[in-house]
Design an enzyme around this catalytic site. Structure first.
Site, PDB file in Angstrom:
ATOM      1  N   GLY A 171      12.104  -3.568  -3.430  1.00 55.85           N
ATOM      2  CA  GLY A 171      12.881  -4.226  -2.379  1.00 55.85           C
ATOM      3  C   GLY A 171      12.430  -3.891  -0.982  1.00 55.85           C
ATOM      4  O   GLY A 171      11.281  -4.142  -0.619  1.00 55.85           O
ATOM      5  N   GLN A 204       0.838  -1.188   0.000  1.00 55.10           N
ATOM      6  CA  GLN A 204       0.000   0.000   0.000  1.00 55.10           C
ATOM      7  C   GLN A 204       0.886   1.256   0.000  1.00 55.10           C
ATOM      8  O   GLN A 204       1.879   1.302  -0.701  1.00 55.10           O
ATOM      9  CB  GLN A 204      -0.962  -0.080   1.188  1.00 55.10           C
ATOM     10  CG  GLN A 204      -1.827  -1.344   1.119  1.00 55.10           C
ATOM     11  CD  GLN A 204      -2.898  -1.409   2.186  1.00 55.10           C
ATOM     12  OE1 GLN A 204      -3.563  -0.437   2.489  1.00 55.10           O
ATOM     13  NE2 GLN A 204      -3.068  -2.592   2.774  1.00 55.10           N
ATOM     14  N   CYS A 249       1.245   1.484   5.048  1.00 52.78           N
ATOM     15  CA  CYS A 249       0.872   0.102   4.720  1.00 52.78           C
ATOM     16  C   CYS A 249      -0.551  -0.231   5.135  1.00 52.78           C
ATOM     17  O   CYS A 249      -0.894  -1.395   5.336  1.00 52.78           O
ATOM     18  CB  CYS A 249       1.859  -0.882   5.361  1.00 52.78           C
ATOM     19  SG  CYS A 249       3.567  -0.603   4.854  1.00 52.78           S
TER      20      CYS A 249
END
Length: 214
Positions: free
Chosen positions: A161, A72, A179
């Site tokens: 990453g 997100q 998130c």
């Protein structure tokens, strides 16, 4: 062979995405080596493929970039080590879940170099720290996020990453719901009281990489 690239200063996010896409294509074509690229970004927000518009609570605070990575909204900025991971997951077993778990293991092993216990949580990608030093009113220790993970695979080559908070301005997270999680906070190594530098984290990342990824 895995090449390590470390870019000084602040790398513009679009430049990083362009580089990763090109290099991942070279790896897929057999014309490039696997790479770990260490960068810092200017303050910005990225919206992963699962980002919800309501989680961008202050859209005018920093530039916002759509991102092809999973997850997100997240924040990147000075004092945060971003490690872009361009690895051949196809040659490493074609197990995406295992790969994400290895990314978490890598962060946990890196934090352990500073005697910090990082933990994973079911349903919450990333790495978390239990704050025994900041008990809630009910006496329970809260959990703060110290590292985010979001990857994308194309032709079995990874890019994007992880990010580890070394000493970012944690107030910059105030423009998003990080998130998508509202009930937990964020922290950094310096926020935990550790005088850790970016160079220290880079040494730890390199030291622990081979123990996790071989």
């Amino acid at each position: 062979m895995v090449i390590w690239k470390n870019s000084p200063g602040l790398t513009p996010y679009p430049d990083a995405v362009d580089f990763m896409q090109v290099h991942a294509g070279e790896i897929a074509a057999g014309a490039g080596d696997e790479m770990i690229w260490l960068v810092e970004h200017p303050p910005l927000y990225t919206a992963g493929t699962s980002a919800k518009p309501d989680d961008l609570t202050d859209p005018n605070r920093f530039p916002v970039f759509p991102s092809a990575r999973g997850g997100q909204y997240t924040y990147h900025g000075p004092g945060q080590r971003v490690a872009y991971v361009m690895l051949d997951v196809g040659a490493r077993g074609r197990d995406v879940r295992k790969f994400v778990r290895q990314m978490e293991d890598w962060v946990i092993a890196t934090l352990a170099e500073f005697n910090v216990t990082g933990e994973r949580r079911q349903g919450r990608v990333g790495v978390w720290v239990v704050r025994h030093d900041k008990p809630l009113i009910n006496g329970a220790p809260p959990e703060d996020k110290i590292a985010a993970i979001g990857v994308r695979l194309r032709k079995w080559i990874s890019f994007h990453g992880l990010s580890i908070n070394v000493e970012p301005d944690l107030s910059h997270y105030g423009g998003i719901v990080p998130c998508g999680i509202t009930e937990h906070g964020v922290t950094s190594l310096v926020d935990l009281g550790l005088p850790v530098t970016m160079d220290d984290v880079d040494v730890a990342l390199r030291k622990t990489f081979d123990t996790v990824f071989g």
